[in-house]
Design a protein around this motif. Structure first.
Motif, PDB file in Angstrom:
ATOM      1  N   THR A 149       0.838  -1.189   0.000  1.00  0.00           N
ATOM      2  CA  THR A 149       0.000   0.000   0.000  1.00  0.00           C
ATOM      3  C   THR A 149       0.874   1.240   0.000  1.00  0.00           C
ATOM      4  O   THR A 149       1.863   1.316   0.718  1.00  0.00           O
ATOM      5  CB  THR A 149      -0.928   0.001   1.227  1.00  0.00           C
TER       6      THR A 149
ATOM      7  N   LYS B 220       0.744   5.494   0.336  1.00  0.00           N
ATOM      8  CA  LYS B 220      -0.018   6.690   0.698  1.00  0.00           C
ATOM      9  C   LYS B 220       0.419   7.805  -0.243  1.00  0.00           C
ATOM     10  O   LYS B 220       1.588   8.187  -0.272  1.00  0.00           O
ATOM     11  CB  LYS B 220       0.230   7.095   2.150  1.00  0.00           C
TER      12      LYS B 220
ATOM     13  N   SER C  14       0.043  11.628  -1.082  1.00  0.00           N
ATOM     14  CA  SER C  14      -0.378  12.836  -0.366  1.00  0.00           C
ATOM     15  C   SER C  14      -0.080  14.100  -1.144  1.00  0.00           C
ATOM     16  O   SER C  14       0.926  14.195  -1.842  1.00  0.00           O
ATOM     17  CB  SER C  14       0.355  12.936   0.972  1.00  0.00           C
TER      18      SER C  14
ATOM     19  N   SER D  77      -8.458   4.227  -1.434  1.00  0.00           N
ATOM     20  CA  SER D  77      -9.229   4.600  -0.256  1.00  0.00           C
ATOM     21  C   SER D  77      -8.962   6.049   0.127  1.00  0.00           C
ATOM     22  O   SER D  77      -7.809   6.473   0.236  1.00  0.00           O
ATOM     23  CB  SER D  77      -8.844   3.678   0.903  1.00  0.00           C
ATOM     24  N   ASN D  78     -10.046   6.800   0.332  1.00  0.00           N
ATOM     25  CA  ASN D  78      -9.972   8.182   0.800  1.00  0.00           C
ATOM     26  C   ASN D  78     -10.375   8.184   2.267  1.00  0.00           C
ATOM     27  O   ASN D  78     -11.539   7.993   2.598  1.00  0.00           O
ATOM     28  CB  ASN D  78     -10.911   9.067  -0.027  1.00  0.00           C
TER      29      ASN D  78
ATOM     30  N   TYR E 113     -14.112   4.244  -0.738  1.00  0.00           N
ATOM     31  CA  TYR E 113     -13.090   3.483  -1.448  1.00  0.00           C
ATOM     32  C   TYR E 113     -13.673   2.977  -2.760  1.00  0.00           C
ATOM     33  O   TYR E 113     -14.890   2.886  -2.934  1.00  0.00           O
ATOM     34  CB  TYR E 113     -12.586   2.310  -0.608  1.00  0.00           C
TER      35      TYR E 113
ATOM     36  N   SER F 275      -5.027  13.153   0.865  1.00  0.00           N
ATOM     37  CA  SER F 275      -4.238  11.935   0.638  1.00  0.00           C
ATOM     38  C   SER F 275      -5.168  10.759   0.407  1.00  0.00           C
ATOM     39  O   SER F 275      -6.319  10.768   0.814  1.00  0.00           O
ATOM     40  CB  SER F 275      -3.296  11.654   1.801  1.00  0.00           C
TER      41      SER F 275
ATOM     42  N   TYR G 288      -4.916   6.171  -0.071  1.00  0.00           N
ATOM     43  CA  TYR G 288      -4.118   4.959   0.027  1.00  0.00           C
ATOM     44  C   TYR G 288      -4.436   4.093  -1.185  1.00  0.00           C
ATOM     45  O   TYR G 288      -5.613   3.909  -1.527  1.00  0.00           O
ATOM     46  CB  TYR G 288      -4.453   4.196   1.318  1.00  0.00           C
TER      47      TYR G 288
ATOM     48  N   THR H 138      -3.576   0.323  -3.079  1.00  0.00           N
ATOM     49  CA  THR H 138      -3.002  -1.014  -2.982  1.00  0.00           C
ATOM     50  C   THR H 138      -3.254  -1.762  -4.287  1.00  0.00           C
ATOM     51  O   THR H 138      -4.414  -1.922  -4.682  1.00  0.00           O
ATOM     52  CB  THR H 138      -3.644  -1.826  -1.832  1.00  0.00           C
TER      53      THR H 138
END
Length: 107
Positions: free
Chosen positions: A4, A6, A8, A34-35, A72, A98, A100, A102
């Motif tokens: 994963t 991040k 940003s 994912s937010n 997400y 930001s 995430y 994956t």
């Protein structure tokens, strides 16, 4: 699957992030995005090249996928794997947005 990342934005709203590299241990072209922000949307783009820009689609169409607050999505994009990386950028409605990301298959 891959690790994963991040992604940003460090700055004001409507500022695009730096380009982030996404890697994977096995070939994949699906991405769990994912937010975690509960108040603001973000806009994501994943590319096979590291030279690209993102912009909010306010006045003209843009290459971005909107992600509502605290949501997400699983999206399909360019293939990532041991033989090649992909790249991501984010732009947000608020400062310091930001997400995430994956990589994986069957997400």
């Amino acid at each position: 699957m891959g690790k994963t990342v991040k992604v940003s934005v460090t700055g004001a709203a409507n500022t695009q992030s730096n380009v982030f590299t996404i890697t994977a241990d096995s070939p994949s072209n699906q991405y769990f995005v994912s937010n975690a922000d509960i108040n603001n949307a973000v806009y994501v783009w994943i590319s096979s090249t590291s030279a690209f820009n993102v912009a909010l689609p306010d006045t003209a169409p843009g290459y971005v996928i909107p992600l509502p607050p605290y949501a997400y999505k699983v999206i399909t994009g360019p293939q990532v794997g041991p033989g090649g990386n992909v790249y991501a950028r984010v732009i947000g409605d608020a400062a310091n947005a930001s997400v995430y990301i994956t990589p994986g298959e069957g997400l």
